[in-house]
Design an enzyme around this catalytic site. Structure first.
Site, PDB file in Angstrom:
ATOM      1  N   ASP B   9       0.866  -1.163   0.000  1.00 55.99           N
ATOM      2  CA  ASP B   9       0.000   0.000   0.000  1.00 55.99           C
ATOM      3  C   ASP B   9       0.908   1.219   0.000  1.00 55.99           C
ATOM      4  O   ASP B   9       1.606   1.459   0.986  1.00 55.99           O
ATOM      5  CB  ASP B   9      -0.895  -0.027   1.242  1.00 55.99           C
ATOM      6  CG  ASP B   9      -2.041   0.957   1.134  1.00 55.99           C
ATOM      7  OD1 ASP B   9      -1.799   2.086   0.640  1.00 55.99           O
ATOM      8  OD2 ASP B   9      -3.161   0.605   1.532  1.00 55.99           O
ATOM      9  N   ILE B  13       0.245   3.327   6.448  1.00 55.54           N
ATOM     10  CA  ILE B  13      -0.871   3.370   7.400  1.00 55.54           C
ATOM     11  C   ILE B  13      -1.813   4.502   7.005  1.00 55.54           C
ATOM     12  O   ILE B  13      -1.428   5.660   7.011  1.00 55.54           O
ATOM     13  CB  ILE B  13      -0.362   3.583   8.838  1.00 55.54           C
ATOM     14  CG1 ILE B  13       0.481   2.385   9.294  1.00 55.54           C
ATOM     15  CG2 ILE B  13      -1.535   3.800   9.797  1.00 55.54           C
ATOM     16  CD1 ILE B  13       1.075   2.527  10.676  1.00 55.54           C
ATOM     17  N   HIS B  14      -3.045   4.161   6.648  1.00 54.06           N
ATOM     18  CA  HIS B  14      -4.053   5.192   6.340  1.00 54.06           C
ATOM     19  C   HIS B  14      -5.434   4.639   6.657  1.00 54.06           C
ATOM     20  O   HIS B  14      -5.570   3.545   7.220  1.00 54.06           O
ATOM     21  CB  HIS B  14      -3.919   5.680   4.886  1.00 54.06           C
ATOM     22  CG  HIS B  14      -4.253   4.661   3.853  1.00 54.06           C
ATOM     23  ND1 HIS B  14      -5.198   4.851   2.876  1.00 54.06           N
ATOM     24  CD2 HIS B  14      -3.782   3.409   3.666  1.00 54.06           C
ATOM     25  CE1 HIS B  14      -5.270   3.777   2.113  1.00 54.06           C
ATOM     26  NE2 HIS B  14      -4.430   2.886   2.576  1.00 54.06           N
ATOM     27  N   GLY B  15      -6.453   5.402   6.283  1.00 54.38           N
ATOM     28  CA  GLY B  15      -7.823   5.059   6.671  1.00 54.38           C
ATOM     29  C   GLY B  15      -8.247   3.633   6.359  1.00 54.38           C
ATOM     30  O   GLY B  15      -8.783   2.945   7.224  1.00 54.38           O
ATOM     31  N   LEU B  18      -6.537   1.167   8.763  1.00 55.90           N
ATOM     32  CA  LEU B  18      -6.961   1.256  10.162  1.00 55.90           C
ATOM     33  C   LEU B  18      -8.437   0.933  10.351  1.00 55.90           C
ATOM     34  O   LEU B  18      -8.818   0.250  11.291  1.00 55.90           O
ATOM     35  CB  LEU B  18      -6.692   2.665  10.701  1.00 55.90           C
ATOM     36  CG  LEU B  18      -5.222   3.058  10.810  1.00 55.90           C
ATOM     37  CD1 LEU B  18      -5.115   4.533  11.201  1.00 55.90           C
ATOM     38  CD2 LEU B  18      -4.510   2.182  11.837  1.00 55.90           C
TER      39      LEU B  18
END
Lengths: 133, 162
Positions: B9, B13-15, B18
């Site tokens: 990705d 770390i993103h929406g 998470l």
């Protein structure tokens, strides 16, 4: 299943749902009420009532999120407040909306709404404060 | 250790990671293997701060992540492992990070990339990297968010060529 209504000025409510769906995929049991300049209080009121009825069919209750305490969507929603059936949360933000879809199981309507309030507040951050720690 | 998801990705770390994947797979630890982010401490701090309390985070270079895996430090964790590129995935696999499946989440366009789907654009080096991983027994699938249908990456290639 607890339902969600998002009521806001202009298209914000629908766009919050679009944004949430971009992140987590299709969302169920949610309805947007987007109010316009030309809408009368009665039109808006019946729009909110209709949306609540649509997502609250199974009787587990509905969370109504509105954009701003004191604004028309909030004022109208607050007049519909009914503990255990309809909870109103003002100051909607995207993290709150996402959290709604990721955390319903096992919570009562009030517990869910209270948790979403805390979560929405915690999700606001000032980035430069990270440098001071 | 149980590796519950290994994903490429480019947003790390993103929406989607998470809010969609972590609850879906029940991960309790997010590992980011990326030399760049590991080097820039502010970026690393911000990235770690986005992860909800109660979920462990490790952000380190690809080599150090491989070392952490071998040290058994994460043995009790359900790990979601993130790479930003196919090159990092190959590097980690060569360093002995033993993933059997690789999820292609977001690999967006850029110079020399061909777009294969709304979220996947690859260049010839990516294709070569995936062919290598596949030859080593890794199953490679595309699935941006859990409600999406899982598709083989080969299917993507064919859908554009055909």
């Amino acid at each position: 299943m607890i339902g969600l209504v998002i009521a806001t000025h202009s298209n914000l409510a629908q766009e919050l749902i679009n944004a949430a769906e971009m992140i987590i995929g299709p969302a169920r049991n949610v309805k947007a009420v987007c109010i316009r300049k030309e809408d009368s209080v009665e039109t808006i009121r019946s729009g909110v009532i209709e949306a609540i009825a649509t997502v609250g069919g199974d009787g587990e209750g509905v969370v109504v999120m509105t954009d701003m305490f004191g604004g028309t969507p909030a004022n109208i929603s607050l007049s519909l407040l009914e503990p255990k059936k309809i909870e109103v949360l003002t100051g909607v933000n995207l993290p709150m909306v996402l959290k709604f879809f990721n955390s319903q199981e096992g919570l009562s309507l009030f517990e869910l709404a209270a948790m979403l309030k805390a979560y929405g507040q915690q999700s606001i951050s000032l980035a430069s404060e990270f440098l001071q720690n | 250790m149980s590796l519950v998801l290994t994903r490429i990705d480019n947003r790390l770390i993103h929406g989607q990671v998470l809010e969609a994947w972590v609850p879906h797979i029940g991960a309790d630890c997010i590992v980011v293997a990326n030399d760049e982010v590991a080097r820039v401490s502010f970026q690393k701090t911000l990235m770690a701060a986005a992860v909800p309390k109660g979920i462990k985070v490790l952000i380190d270079s690809v080599e150090n992540v491989a070392r952490a895996f071998h040290s058994h430090a994460l043995d009790a964790s359900k790990v979601l492992l993130l790479f930003a590129s196919s090159g990092d995935a190959v590097k980690a696999h060569r360093c002995g990070v033993d993933f059997k499946e690789l999820n292609l989440g977001n690999m967006h366009g850029g110079e020399g990339k061909v777009r294969y789907s709304c979220t996947i654009a690859l260049d010839p080096a990516d294709v070569l990297n995936f062919q290598q991983l596949e030859a080593d027994g890794v199953r490679i699938v595309c699935q941006c968010v859990p409600p999406d249908r899982e598709r083989s990456w080969k299917h993507l290639l064919h859908s554009v060529e055909g």
